[in-house]
Design an enzyme around this catalytic site. Structure first.
Site, PDB file in Angstrom:
ATOM      1  N   HIS A  63      -8.049  20.437  38.895  1.00 37.56           N
ATOM      2  CA  HIS A  63      -9.180  20.486  37.975  1.00 37.56           C
ATOM      3  C   HIS A  63      -9.833  21.862  38.063  1.00 37.56           C
ATOM      4  O   HIS A  63      -9.452  22.688  38.917  1.00 37.56           O
ATOM      5  CB  HIS A  63     -10.187  19.368  38.256  1.00 37.56           C
ATOM      6  CG  HIS A  63     -10.878  19.451  39.584  1.00 37.56           C
ATOM      7  ND1 HIS A  63     -10.232  19.278  40.788  1.00 37.56           N
ATOM      8  CD2 HIS A  63     -12.185  19.679  39.908  1.00 37.56           C
ATOM      9  CE1 HIS A  63     -11.097  19.387  41.780  1.00 37.56           C
ATOM     10  NE2 HIS A  63     -12.282  19.644  41.268  1.00 37.56           N
ATOM     11  N   HIS A  65     -12.979  22.976  38.710  1.00 40.20           N
ATOM     12  CA  HIS A  65     -14.138  23.337  39.520  1.00 40.20           C
ATOM     13  C   HIS A  65     -13.805  24.566  40.361  1.00 40.20           C
ATOM     14  O   HIS A  65     -12.667  24.759  40.806  1.00 40.20           O
ATOM     15  CB  HIS A  65     -14.556  22.175  40.414  1.00 40.20           C
ATOM     16  CG  HIS A  65     -15.461  21.196  39.720  1.00 40.20           C
ATOM     17  ND1 HIS A  65     -15.622  19.893  40.144  1.00 40.20           N
ATOM     18  CD2 HIS A  65     -16.259  21.338  38.624  1.00 40.20           C
ATOM     19  CE1 HIS A  65     -16.489  19.274  39.337  1.00 40.20           C
ATOM     20  NE2 HIS A  65     -16.880  20.132  38.416  1.00 40.20           N
ATOM     21  N   ASP A  67     -14.247  25.673  43.380  1.00 38.95           N
ATOM     22  CA  ASP A  67     -13.655  25.654  44.712  1.00 38.95           C
ATOM     23  C   ASP A  67     -12.171  25.318  44.684  1.00 38.95           C
ATOM     24  O   ASP A  67     -11.512  25.291  45.729  1.00 38.95           O
ATOM     25  CB  ASP A  67     -14.414  24.689  45.638  1.00 38.95           C
ATOM     26  CG  ASP A  67     -14.460  23.260  45.124  1.00 38.95           C
ATOM     27  OD1 ASP A  67     -14.595  23.066  43.898  1.00 38.95           O
ATOM     28  OD2 ASP A  67     -14.366  22.324  45.942  1.00 38.95           O
ATOM     29  N   HIS A  68     -11.636  25.100  43.471  1.00 39.18           N
ATOM     30  CA  HIS A  68     -10.209  24.816  43.321  1.00 39.18           C
ATOM     31  C   HIS A  68      -9.476  25.890  42.517  1.00 39.18           C
ATOM     32  O   HIS A  68      -8.241  25.868  42.468  1.00 39.18           O
ATOM     33  CB  HIS A  68     -10.007  23.450  42.670  1.00 39.18           C
ATOM     34  CG  HIS A  68     -10.473  22.315  43.527  1.00 39.18           C
ATOM     35  ND1 HIS A  68      -9.611  21.480  44.213  1.00 39.18           N
ATOM     36  CD2 HIS A  68     -11.721  21.886  43.843  1.00 39.18           C
ATOM     37  CE1 HIS A  68     -10.302  20.586  44.903  1.00 39.18           C
ATOM     38  NE2 HIS A  68     -11.593  20.812  44.692  1.00 39.18           N
ATOM     39  N   HIS A 140     -13.679  11.999  37.981  1.00 36.87           N
ATOM     40  CA  HIS A 140     -14.439  13.167  38.418  1.00 36.87           C
ATOM     41  C   HIS A 140     -15.262  13.655  37.234  1.00 36.87           C
ATOM     42  O   HIS A 140     -14.938  13.332  36.083  1.00 36.87           O
ATOM     43  CB  HIS A 140     -13.462  14.247  38.906  1.00 36.87           C
ATOM     44  CG  HIS A 140     -14.074  15.221  39.863  1.00 36.87           C
ATOM     45  ND1 HIS A 140     -14.713  14.844  41.024  1.00 36.87           N
ATOM     46  CD2 HIS A 140     -14.125  16.592  39.846  1.00 36.87           C
ATOM     47  CE1 HIS A 140     -15.130  15.918  41.671  1.00 36.87           C
ATOM     48  NE2 HIS A 140     -14.797  16.987  40.969  1.00 36.87           N
ATOM     49  N   ASP A 211      -9.889  15.870  43.463  1.00 34.20           N
ATOM     50  CA  ASP A 211     -11.181  15.245  43.757  1.00 34.20           C
ATOM     51  C   ASP A 211     -11.330  13.988  42.908  1.00 34.20           C
ATOM     52  O   ASP A 211     -11.068  14.005  41.700  1.00 34.20           O
ATOM     53  CB  ASP A 211     -12.322  16.204  43.415  1.00 34.20           C
ATOM     54  CG  ASP A 211     -12.362  17.404  44.348  1.00 34.20           C
ATOM     55  OD1 ASP A 211     -11.436  17.552  45.168  1.00 34.20           O
ATOM     56  OD2 ASP A 211     -13.312  18.197  44.246  1.00 34.20           O
ATOM     57  N   HIS A 269     -10.699  17.789  52.155  1.00 30.48           N
ATOM     58  CA  HIS A 269     -11.872  17.990  51.303  1.00 30.48           C
ATOM     59  C   HIS A 269     -13.113  17.417  51.992  1.00 30.48           C
ATOM     60  O   HIS A 269     -13.814  16.556  51.463  1.00 30.48           O
ATOM     61  CB  HIS A 269     -11.660  17.341  49.931  1.00 30.48           C
ATOM     62  CG  HIS A 269     -12.537  17.903  48.850  1.00 30.48           C
ATOM     63  ND1 HIS A 269     -13.738  17.321  48.509  1.00 30.48           N
ATOM     64  CD2 HIS A 269     -12.394  18.977  48.029  1.00 30.48           C
ATOM     65  CE1 HIS A 269     -14.286  18.012  47.519  1.00 30.48           C
ATOM     66  NE2 HIS A 269     -13.493  19.024  47.207  1.00 30.48           N
TER      67      HIS A 269
END
Length: 304
Positions: A63, A65, A67-68, A140, A211, A269
């Site tokens: 995805h 976001h 932090d990914h 999510h 996530d 995570h």
């Protein structure tokens, strides 16, 4: 298969955990090297392994976001600066193409190698002679997927001694028989390769979640997997907070592993709120439900 966890923290890095990224070597003795997610600093983490970005052949993004994905532009550029010519394919949700192309354009960067970007919407995203990768939608705040990676079953061993005893001369015919085909010998006899093969060798299955809170597709994604990798962002008592933000608790993750019949669970995570003692408590909650639970740390290597 072999996994190397490059980052295991949720949201932000800590002194001991970087943000999410996982390397996968999907086949023994194969040049293929895959990356799942690419949080900020991923290429720095790779410097502490035997691998470098130039060896990557596929990147799967769960995805969008930060932090990914915030490590992706830098990794793609470093791959060019190192002179890599190996083609690279990036898979991710809608928007991954815009993110990559705009990041490169605005920074005056480019790739010196063939780069293919494939936006996915669930279902089979890759299927070749060796592997099938299927994306499952998760729960999510943004579009997010988990990936089920399945090695195709391999034919059993060919009983060469029986074939020789039956008058079949070793050579090109053995290769056809190994594939289960029938061949006609010079004397007119027809030999069916399937009659001389041992039991098929079952391929390994990996369920790798992005996530997610509890999701409708989770059971199908994880069913009977040899290894399930899943977030355990928060402790069991914080289920409401975790779920409203699209995350899972220790107990929810472990319960899924138990229900799905997976052989092994590695949780990752982990929220930055937890120190070493807190992480031990999280793992204990998982193991109380699913004894085969482990907690990932940066640079943990797991053979499947």
């Amino acid at each position: 298969m072999e996994l190397i966890f490059l980052g295991t923290s949720a949201g932000v890095p800590t002194k001991t955990r970087n943000v999410t990224a996982i390397l996968l070597s999907p086949l023994t003795n194969s040049p293929e090297l895959w990356l799942f997610d690419c949080g900020e600093g991923t290429q720095h983490q790779m410097l502490h392994t035997a691998y470098n970005p130039g060896k990557l052949t596929r990147i799967f993004i769960t995805h969008l976001h930060g932090d990914h994905i915030f490590g992706l532009p830098g990794l793609l550029c470093s791959r060019s600066m190192a002179g890599s010519q190996l083609p690279l394919t990036v898979y991710g949700p809608k928007g991954i193409r815009q993110f990559i192309e705009m990041s490169l354009a605005l920074s005056g960067s480019w790739t010196s190698y063939p780069l293919e970007i494939i936006e996915i919407d669930g279902g089979v995203v890759l299927d070749d002679d060796d592997l099938r990768v299927t994306a499952y939608p998760l729960t999510h705040p943004v579009e997010c997927y988990g990936f089920r990676i399945e090695q195709h079953d391999k034919p059993g061993a060919l009983d060469a001694a029986r074939l020789i005893a039956a008058g079949v001369t070793p050579g090109p015919l053995f290769q056809q028989l190994k594939q289960g085909k029938s061949v006609t010998l010079e004397d007119g006899r027809v030999v069916n390769g399937a009659d001389y093969l041992g039991a098929a060798q079952r391929g390994k299955t990996l369920a790798l979640f992005g996530d997610t809170g509890p999701a409708d597709a989770a059971l199908a994604l994880a069913r009977d997997a040899d290894l399930m990798v899943h977030e355990a962002t928060l402790e069991a008592d914080m289920a409401e907070k975790a779920n409203e933000r699209g995350h899972s608790t220790t107990v929810q993750t472990a319960d899924l592993a138990r229900t799905a019949g997976v052989k092994r669970l590695v949780v990752t995570h982990i929220s930055s709120r937890y120190d070493a003692a807190g992480c031990e408590a999280l793992l204990a909650e998982c193991q109380a439900v699913f004894p085969g639970s482990e907690m990932a740390e940066d640079f943990l290597t797991v053979a499947v």
